[in-house]
Design an enzyme around this catalytic site. Structure first.
Site, PDB file in Angstrom:
ATOM      1  N   GLU A  91      70.732  -6.377   7.942  1.00  0.00           N
ATOM      2  CA  GLU A  91      72.105  -6.441   8.446  1.00  0.00           C
ATOM      3  C   GLU A  91      72.135  -6.264   9.947  1.00  0.00           C
ATOM      4  O   GLU A  91      71.313  -5.559  10.518  1.00  0.00           O
ATOM      5  CB  GLU A  91      72.940  -5.313   7.837  1.00  0.00           C
ATOM      6  CG  GLU A  91      73.194  -5.479   6.382  1.00  0.00           C
ATOM      7  CD  GLU A  91      74.104  -4.384   5.851  1.00  0.00           C
ATOM      8  OE1 GLU A  91      74.765  -3.703   6.650  1.00  0.00           O
ATOM      9  OE2 GLU A  91      74.125  -4.222   4.633  1.00  0.00           O
ATOM     10  N   CYS A 104      74.641  -3.967  16.832  1.00  0.00           N
ATOM     11  CA  CYS A 104      73.939  -2.934  16.069  1.00  0.00           C
ATOM     12  C   CYS A 104      72.903  -3.647  15.206  1.00  0.00           C
ATOM     13  O   CYS A 104      73.259  -4.467  14.361  1.00  0.00           O
ATOM     14  CB  CYS A 104      74.948  -2.165  15.213  1.00  0.00           C
ATOM     15  SG  CYS A 104      74.205  -0.966  14.100  1.00  0.00           S
ATOM     16  N   CYS A 111      64.624   1.111   4.114  1.00  0.00           N
ATOM     17  CA  CYS A 111      64.338   2.355   4.831  1.00  0.00           C
ATOM     18  C   CYS A 111      63.779   3.346   3.840  1.00  0.00           C
ATOM     19  O   CYS A 111      64.205   3.401   2.692  1.00  0.00           O
ATOM     20  CB  CYS A 111      65.630   2.906   5.447  1.00  0.00           C
ATOM     21  SG  CYS A 111      65.388   4.432   6.395  1.00  0.00           S
ATOM     22  N   CYS A 115      68.458   9.143   3.140  1.00  0.00           N
ATOM     23  CA  CYS A 115      69.546  10.073   3.474  1.00  0.00           C
ATOM     24  C   CYS A 115      70.676   9.845   2.464  1.00  0.00           C
ATOM     25  O   CYS A 115      70.990   8.702   2.122  1.00  0.00           O
ATOM     26  CB  CYS A 115      70.053   9.820   4.893  1.00  0.00           C
ATOM     27  SG  CYS A 115      68.769  10.040   6.151  1.00  0.00           S
ATOM     28  N   CYS A 118      73.787   7.501   3.313  1.00  0.00           N
ATOM     29  CA  CYS A 118      73.529   6.211   3.943  1.00  0.00           C
ATOM     30  C   CYS A 118      73.068   5.194   2.903  1.00  0.00           C
ATOM     31  O   CYS A 118      72.127   5.437   2.155  1.00  0.00           O
ATOM     32  CB  CYS A 118      72.467   6.370   5.025  1.00  0.00           C
ATOM     33  SG  CYS A 118      72.040   4.822   5.837  1.00  0.00           S
ATOM     34  N   GLY A 156      66.840   0.861   8.815  1.00  0.00           N
ATOM     35  CA  GLY A 156      65.463   1.214   9.139  1.00  0.00           C
ATOM     36  C   GLY A 156      65.330   2.297  10.189  1.00  0.00           C
ATOM     37  O   GLY A 156      66.293   2.692  10.828  1.00  0.00           O
ATOM     38  N   GLU A 157      64.107   2.784  10.333  1.00  0.00           N
ATOM     39  CA  GLU A 157      63.811   3.832  11.310  1.00  0.00           C
ATOM     40  C   GLU A 157      63.000   3.195  12.452  1.00  0.00           C
ATOM     41  O   GLU A 157      61.815   2.903  12.292  1.00  0.00           O
ATOM     42  CB  GLU A 157      63.018   4.951  10.614  1.00  0.00           C
ATOM     43  CG  GLU A 157      62.433   5.995  11.540  1.00  0.00           C
ATOM     44  CD  GLU A 157      63.440   6.588  12.526  1.00  0.00           C
ATOM     45  OE1 GLU A 157      64.532   7.023  12.108  1.00  0.00           O
ATOM     46  OE2 GLU A 157      63.124   6.612  13.724  1.00  0.00           O
ATOM     47  N   LEU A 212      71.541  13.786  13.698  1.00  0.00           N
ATOM     48  CA  LEU A 212      71.377  15.209  13.373  1.00  0.00           C
ATOM     49  C   LEU A 212      72.103  15.551  12.057  1.00  0.00           C
ATOM     50  O   LEU A 212      71.501  15.968  11.101  1.00  0.00           O
ATOM     51  CB  LEU A 212      71.907  16.052  14.535  1.00  0.00           C
ATOM     52  CG  LEU A 212      71.511  17.517  14.523  1.00  0.00           C
ATOM     53  CD1 LEU A 212      70.005  17.677  14.636  1.00  0.00           C
ATOM     54  CD2 LEU A 212      72.213  18.270  15.636  1.00  0.00           C
ATOM     55  N   CYS A 331      76.349   1.463   7.459  1.00  0.00           N
ATOM     56  CA  CYS A 331      74.955   1.087   7.312  1.00  0.00           C
ATOM     57  C   CYS A 331      74.528   0.640   5.907  1.00  0.00           C
ATOM     58  O   CYS A 331      74.593   1.414   4.963  1.00  0.00           O
ATOM     59  CB  CYS A 331      74.152   2.331   7.664  1.00  0.00           C
ATOM     60  SG  CYS A 331      72.947   2.028   8.873  1.00  0.00           S
TER      61      CYS A 331
HETATM   62  N1  SAH Z   1      66.953   5.673  11.044  1.00  0.00           N
HETATM   63  C1  SAH Z   1      67.635   5.775  12.311  1.00  0.00           C
HETATM   64  C2  SAH Z   1      68.409   4.536  12.625  1.00  0.00           C
HETATM   65  C3  SAH Z   1      69.558   4.242  11.695  1.00  0.00           C
HETATM   66  S1  SAH Z   1      71.007   4.768  12.446  1.00  0.00           S
HETATM   67  C4  SAH Z   1      68.509   7.003  12.337  1.00  0.00           C
HETATM   68  O1  SAH Z   1      68.623   7.654  11.307  1.00  0.00           O
HETATM   69  O2  SAH Z   1      69.041   7.336  13.387  1.00  0.00           O
HETATM   70  C5  SAH Z   1      71.827   5.436  11.125  1.00  0.00           C
HETATM   71  C6  SAH Z   1      73.227   5.785  11.511  1.00  0.00           C
HETATM   72  O3  SAH Z   1      74.078   5.123  10.576  1.00  0.00           O
HETATM   73  C7  SAH Z   1      73.566   7.244  11.386  1.00  0.00           C
HETATM   74  O4  SAH Z   1      73.281   8.014  12.515  1.00  0.00           O
HETATM   75  C8  SAH Z   1      75.027   7.131  11.161  1.00  0.00           C
HETATM   76  O5  SAH Z   1      75.631   7.087  12.418  1.00  0.00           O
HETATM   77  C9  SAH Z   1      75.252   5.816  10.474  1.00  0.00           C
HETATM   78  N2  SAH Z   1      75.644   5.987   9.079  1.00  0.00           N
HETATM   79  C10 SAH Z   1      74.926   5.890   7.951  1.00  0.00           C
HETATM   80  N3  SAH Z   1      75.671   6.103   6.857  1.00  0.00           N
HETATM   81  C11 SAH Z   1      76.915   6.324   7.310  1.00  0.00           C
HETATM   82  C12 SAH Z   1      78.168   6.599   6.674  1.00  0.00           C
HETATM   83  N4  SAH Z   1      78.293   6.696   5.363  1.00  0.00           N
HETATM   84  N5  SAH Z   1      79.235   6.777   7.483  1.00  0.00           N
HETATM   85  C13 SAH Z   1      79.132   6.695   8.835  1.00  0.00           C
HETATM   86  N6  SAH Z   1      77.994   6.417   9.473  1.00  0.00           N
HETATM   87  C14 SAH Z   1      76.906   6.251   8.725  1.00  0.00           C
END
Ligand code: SAH
Length: 341
Positions: A91, A104, A111, A115, A118, A156-157, A212, A331
């Protein structure tokens, strides 16, 4: 077989043109067509001779991936499901906001971090993206409004795909490439400590975000399993070190989830671990609701209280407006849905 032209530098293309007996000057024209004007095939490059266009076409391709699905939000946010050459799906999102257009983008197919809030981590990691696949995301996004900022906050990371992400960033940043300033490119990580240390050595002017989402080890481990491997104390030490080495600010992303990390104790914990950092900022993000995963944002008052508390503690904070709620903008949601179908 045709090669991916995006793997070449201008100099490498110049050498190829020389070998063909063509003027090296055309290399910059080709780059301009691809990266600045968004040409998707060589036949569009009207200032090149027909012969040269055919020769290029016989030897190279510009895009190996394409758009499988597109969703447009009423607020201008556009979400793309991109199908890669091997049919993998990722995406990418275009987010227009005051004076900027943020792209973005994803760094991996899937991934591995799982989490709990996510959608991206729900079916595991399939593979890394190559640097040219990352560049293609931007070329595909660039077709409408011109992208001015890039955030690696898609699927992804990025720090687990370190070399390809950095290679892509150099091409995004290069004046011969897409030409986006380093300070407009953000890497976001869930907290892969060794790679944060490595990044600090690169002398890049890019932005770093840390996802965080909790300032207490029990809560963070519950929602981000990576915290068991890289717990808060070690993560904050790595951030401290990064700031010292680079003299650059770190943004801490904090997704607010109802009943989990948005109460008074949570914000106290957050203020406490961020205070010792000289250059830190918090970006509060009311969570995008994901029904299947029991994720809801807290109420407006709770969010504002959380924000004000941080301000009173002297911590710089922004509140991210939720965008694209009508189009599965959080995401990984679109890919997740598509996979289920
Ligand atoms: N793996 C990396 C890059 C992905 S960024 C990392 O973890 O930073 C992932 C971002 O997606 C999170 O910081 C958050 O801002 C967003 N995200 C994921 N799930 C979300 C949700 N349910 N609501 C809002 N933001 C979300």
């Amino acid at each position: 077989m045709q090669q991916d032209i995006k793997k070449l530098t201008v100099i490498e293309l110049q050498n190829i043109l020389k070998g063909w007996g063509a003027s090296v000057y055309h290399a910059k024209q080709v780059f301009n067509w691809i990266y600045k004007l968004g040409a998707r095939d060589f036949s569009a490059m009207s200032d090149l001779s027909a012969g040269l266009r055919i020769r290029l076409e016989e030897n190279f391709f510009i895009l190996g991936s394409g758009i499988a699905e597109q969703q447009d939000s009423v607020d201008g946010t556009q979400k793309f499901l991109i199908r890669l050459h091997d049919a993998s799906l990722i995406e990418a999102v275009v987010i227009p906001a005051e004076g900027r257009v943020t792209g973005c983008i994803s760094s991996q197919v899937g991934c591995k971090y799982a989490c709990t809030f996510c959608a991206s981590g729900q079916s595991g990691l399939k593979r890394n993206l190559t640097s040219t696949e990352i560049l293609e995301e931007i070329l595909l996004l660039n077709s409408g409004k011109k992208i001015t900022h890039i955030v690696f906050m898609g699927i992804g990371e990025p720090l687990d795909n370190y070399d390809e992400v950095l290679r892509a960033i150099r091409a995004i940043n290069s004046p011969d490439g897409i030409g986006i300033g380093a300070r407009r490119i953000t890497i976001s990580t869930c907290g892969v400590i060794p790679a944060i240390g490595k990044l600090a050595q690169e002398k890049l002017q890019i932005e770093l975000s840390i996802s965080l989402h909790a300032a207490d080890d029990l809560i963070r481990s519950q929602i981000m399993p990576v915290n068991k491997k890289y717990p808060l104390k070690a993560l904050m030490a790595a951030c401290q070190d990064y700031i010292k080495k680079t003299d650059r600010q770190i943004t801490f992303e904090y997704v607010l989830i109802k009943g989990l990390n948005s109460d008074l104790q949570s914000v106290k914990d957050l203020a406490k671990i961020l205070k010792p950092l000289r250059l830190a900022k918090v970006n509060l993000i009311p969570s995008n609701p994901i029904k299947e995963m029991n994720v809801q944002p807290p109420g407006k008052l709770e969010v504002l209280y959380f924000k004000d508390y941080l301000i009173k503690q002297g911590i710089q904070v922004t509140l991210r407006k939720s965008r694209g709620q009508d189009i599965d903008a959080a995401c990984g949601q679109l890919r997740l849905k598509y996979d289920k179908r």
